[in-house]
Scaffold this motif. Structure first.
Motif, PDB file in Angstrom:
ATOM      1  N   UNK A 138      21.174  -6.730  21.465  1.00 28.05           N
ATOM      2  CA  UNK A 138      22.153  -7.312  20.546  1.00 28.05           C
ATOM      3  C   UNK A 138      21.462  -8.180  19.503  1.00 28.05           C
ATOM      4  N   UNK A 139      20.526  -9.009  20.003  1.00 29.19           N
ATOM      5  CA  UNK A 139      19.851  -9.966  19.129  1.00 29.19           C
ATOM      6  C   UNK A 139      19.168  -9.277  17.945  1.00 29.19           C
ATOM      7  N   UNK A 140      18.378  -8.238  18.242  1.00 29.66           N
ATOM      8  CA  UNK A 140      17.635  -7.598  17.146  1.00 29.66           C
ATOM      9  C   UNK A 140      18.572  -6.934  16.138  1.00 29.66           C
ATOM     10  N   UNK A 141      19.720  -6.442  16.636  1.00 24.93           N
ATOM     11  CA  UNK A 141      20.662  -5.799  15.717  1.00 24.93           C
ATOM     12  C   UNK A 141      21.426  -6.826  14.879  1.00 24.93           C
ATOM     13  N   UNK A 142      21.853  -7.909  15.529  1.00 28.55           N
ATOM     14  CA  UNK A 142      22.543  -8.970  14.772  1.00 28.55           C
ATOM     15  C   UNK A 142      21.590  -9.588  13.741  1.00 28.55           C
ATOM     16  N   UNK A 143      20.332  -9.787  14.161  1.00 29.75           N
ATOM     17  CA  UNK A 143      19.333 -10.349  13.240  1.00 29.75           C
ATOM     18  C   UNK A 143      19.230  -9.499  11.972  1.00 29.75           C
ATOM     19  N   UNK A 144      19.193  -8.185  12.157  1.00 24.52           N
ATOM     20  CA  UNK A 144      19.066  -7.317  10.990  1.00 24.52           C
ATOM     21  C   UNK A 144      20.300  -7.378  10.105  1.00 24.52           C
ATOM     22  N   UNK A 145      21.455  -7.575  10.724  1.00 24.89           N
ATOM     23  CA  UNK A 145      22.671  -7.693   9.935  1.00 24.89           C
ATOM     24  C   UNK A 145      22.673  -9.006   9.164  1.00 24.89           C
ATOM     25  N   UNK A 146      22.223 -10.076   9.817  1.00 25.59           N
ATOM     26  CA  UNK A 146      22.290 -11.408   9.228  1.00 25.59           C
ATOM     27  C   UNK A 146      21.201 -11.669   8.184  1.00 25.59           C
ATOM     28  N   UNK A 147      20.034 -11.101   8.418  1.00 20.46           N
ATOM     29  CA  UNK A 147      18.880 -11.502   7.635  1.00 20.46           C
ATOM     30  C   UNK A 147      18.771 -10.760   6.304  1.00 20.46           C
ATOM     31  N   UNK A 148      18.098 -11.398   5.366  1.00 19.15           N
ATOM     32  CA  UNK A 148      17.872 -10.762   4.064  1.00 19.15           C
ATOM     33  C   UNK A 148      16.756  -9.726   4.159  1.00 19.15           C
ATOM     34  N   UNK A 149      15.889  -9.890   5.168  1.00 17.69           N
ATOM     35  CA  UNK A 149      14.807  -8.924   5.371  1.00 17.69           C
ATOM     36  C   UNK A 149      15.166  -8.045   6.559  1.00 17.69           C
ATOM     37  N   UNK A 150      14.676  -6.812   6.558  1.00 21.05           N
ATOM     38  CA  UNK A 150      14.908  -5.924   7.695  1.00 21.05           C
ATOM     39  C   UNK A 150      13.727  -6.015   8.649  1.00 21.05           C
ATOM     40  N   UNK A 151      14.035  -6.115   9.943  1.00 19.89           N
ATOM     41  CA  UNK A 151      12.963  -6.181  10.928  1.00 19.89           C
ATOM     42  C   UNK A 151      12.976  -4.910  11.760  1.00 19.89           C
ATOM     43  N   UNK A 152      11.801  -4.484  12.230  1.00 19.79           N
ATOM     44  CA  UNK A 152      11.802  -3.368  13.171  1.00 19.79           C
ATOM     45  C   UNK A 152      12.526  -3.785  14.454  1.00 19.79           C
ATOM     46  N   UNK A 153      13.299  -2.861  15.041  1.00 23.98           N
ATOM     47  CA  UNK A 153      14.084  -3.184  16.241  1.00 23.98           C
ATOM     48  C   UNK A 153      13.208  -3.202  17.492  1.00 23.98           C
ATOM     49  N   UNK A 154      13.625  -3.948  18.483  1.00 23.49           N
ATOM     50  CA  UNK A 154      13.010  -3.962  19.820  1.00 23.49           C
ATOM     51  C   UNK A 154      11.501  -4.165  19.792  1.00 23.49           C
ATOM     52  N   UNK A 155      11.087  -5.122  18.983  1.00 23.33           N
ATOM     53  CA  UNK A 155       9.672  -5.400  18.822  1.00 23.33           C
ATOM     54  C   UNK A 155       9.414  -6.856  19.201  1.00 23.33           C
ATOM     55  N   UNK A 156       8.470  -7.078  20.091  1.00 23.75           N
ATOM     56  CA  UNK A 156       8.138  -8.450  20.484  1.00 23.75           C
ATOM     57  C   UNK A 156       6.970  -8.958  19.667  1.00 23.75           C
ATOM     58  N   UNK A 157       6.261  -9.938  20.220  1.00 19.68           N
ATOM     59  CA  UNK A 157       5.098 -10.449  19.495  1.00 19.68           C
ATOM     60  C   UNK A 157       3.838  -9.642  19.793  1.00 19.68           C
TER      61      UNK A 157
END
Ligand code: UDP
Ligand code: MG
Length: 311
Positions: A138-157
């Motif tokens: 959920x977190x990675x998907x909500x982050x992509x919706x909220x953020x101005x930048x797109x992040x790769x999904x399900x990626x840790x450090x």
């Protein structure tokens, strides 16, 4: 030949440190590059400190940074990058959920694609609770919706980064760091590497719900102003609903098409609804004021107690 550093944050990891060192060093020794491991002891209260000092005393390729207390996973990784002078770095967890045996594959992929970042995407995750899997998806998907930048999904450090990226990372002044986000924000050439995430070899998670929430809110607040916009929209919707109701009831009274009761229920409902909207929006505002406060204080992100094997 490019020097490779492996950055490992550790918090109360006495159960895994030795195994982690053995497995990681075994992999590194097969490479032709000069190598080192940087352990960051994030204020552990178990035997982690002792174990790391012992390893560093026997192996000069192992560097250790001890924090003065527990500052958190992201500050620990930040300290690792800040104190790394190698050409390449791999960020990895101490618990072997990200297998160090994949490091040669990361290097090969980087060389083949001529990439600056190889980020590891989890195909599957062993030994995690349903709750963790669900909230993280959920977190990675909500982050992509909220953020101005797109992040790769399900990626840790867990990732490989090169000197160019580390130099840019070291220029970030913000104290609340969402590292995986910042690294993708930096740009250059970034390629995914798919892998199966394993279960922790021993010990238990050092990310209780409280730390997960703090992590998620830092990510959200530092990468998105959408919560503020949502607050505005919510206020706007409430105002429109209020106006429509007022007009409707007034006209209804005059022309007699509405028989709105003067009543407790309707008043209570609207008080609670608008009270909620107000508290929510003030709360969102408060969160941003809070991080502004933290950033203005400009306290250091971490305090180092001692460093071992740094020249
Ligand atoms: N960690 C840390 N400081 C903390 C919490 C965690 O340095 O306050 C380290 C921990 O030792 C591990 C990594 O961060 O190497 C990831 O933590 P963990 O494996 O417990 O998280 P999970 O995999 O359960 O999300
Ligand atoms: Mg883990």
């Amino acid at each position: 030949m490019e020097k490779l550093a492996v950055i490992v944050p550790c918090y109360n990891e006495e159960a895994v440190i030795e195994e982690s060192y053995r497995r990681t060093m075994a992999v590194l020794e097969r490479l032709s590059n000069p190598v080192e491991i940087i352990y960051i002891n994030d204020g552990s209260v178990d035997r982690t400190r002792f174990l790391l000092d012992d390893i560093a005393a026997k192996d000069s390729r192992v560097k250790v940074i001890h924090f003065s207390r527990n500052f958190g996973h992201q500050p620990a990784v930040t300290a690792g990058i800040n104190n790394c002078d190698a050409d390449l770095a791999v960020i990895i967890d101490a618990d072997m959920q990200d297998p160090p045996e994949l490091i040669p594959d990361l290097l090969a992929l980087r060389a083949r694609e001529n990439a600056n970042v190889v980020y590891c995407v989890r195909n599957s995750r062993e030994g995690e609770s349903f709750f963790k899997l669900f909230t993280s998806k959920m977190f990675y998907r909500v982050m992509n919706y909220m953020s101005e930048v797109q992040f790769p999904l399900d990626t840790g450090d867990f990732r490989l980064i090169d000197r160019k990226v580390m130099n840019e990372f070291n220029r970030f002044k913000e104290r609340g760091k969402y590292i995986r986000g910042l690294i993708s924000w930096v740009g250059f050439s970034q390629v995914p590497f798919y892998y199966e995430r394993e279960a922790r070899i021993a010990g238990e998670t050092k990310y209780p719900l409280s730390k997960m929430l703090k992590f998620a809110s830092t990510a959200m607040l530092y990468f998105s102003k959408k919560p503020l916009r949502l607050a505005t929209s919510l206020g706007f919707i409430s105002v429109v609903v209020g106006i429509i109701l007022a007009v409707w009831f007034t006209l209804g009274k005059i022309y007699g098409f509405s028989n709105a009761e003067v009543g407790w229920t309707s008043i209570m409902t609207s008080i609670i609804f608008f009270g909620g909207v107000q508290l929510l929006t003030v709360g969102v505002l408060g969160q941003y004021v809070g991080i502004l406060f933290d950033e203005i204080k400009a306290r250091p992100e971490y305090i180092i107690d001692e460093k071992k094997n740094f020249s």
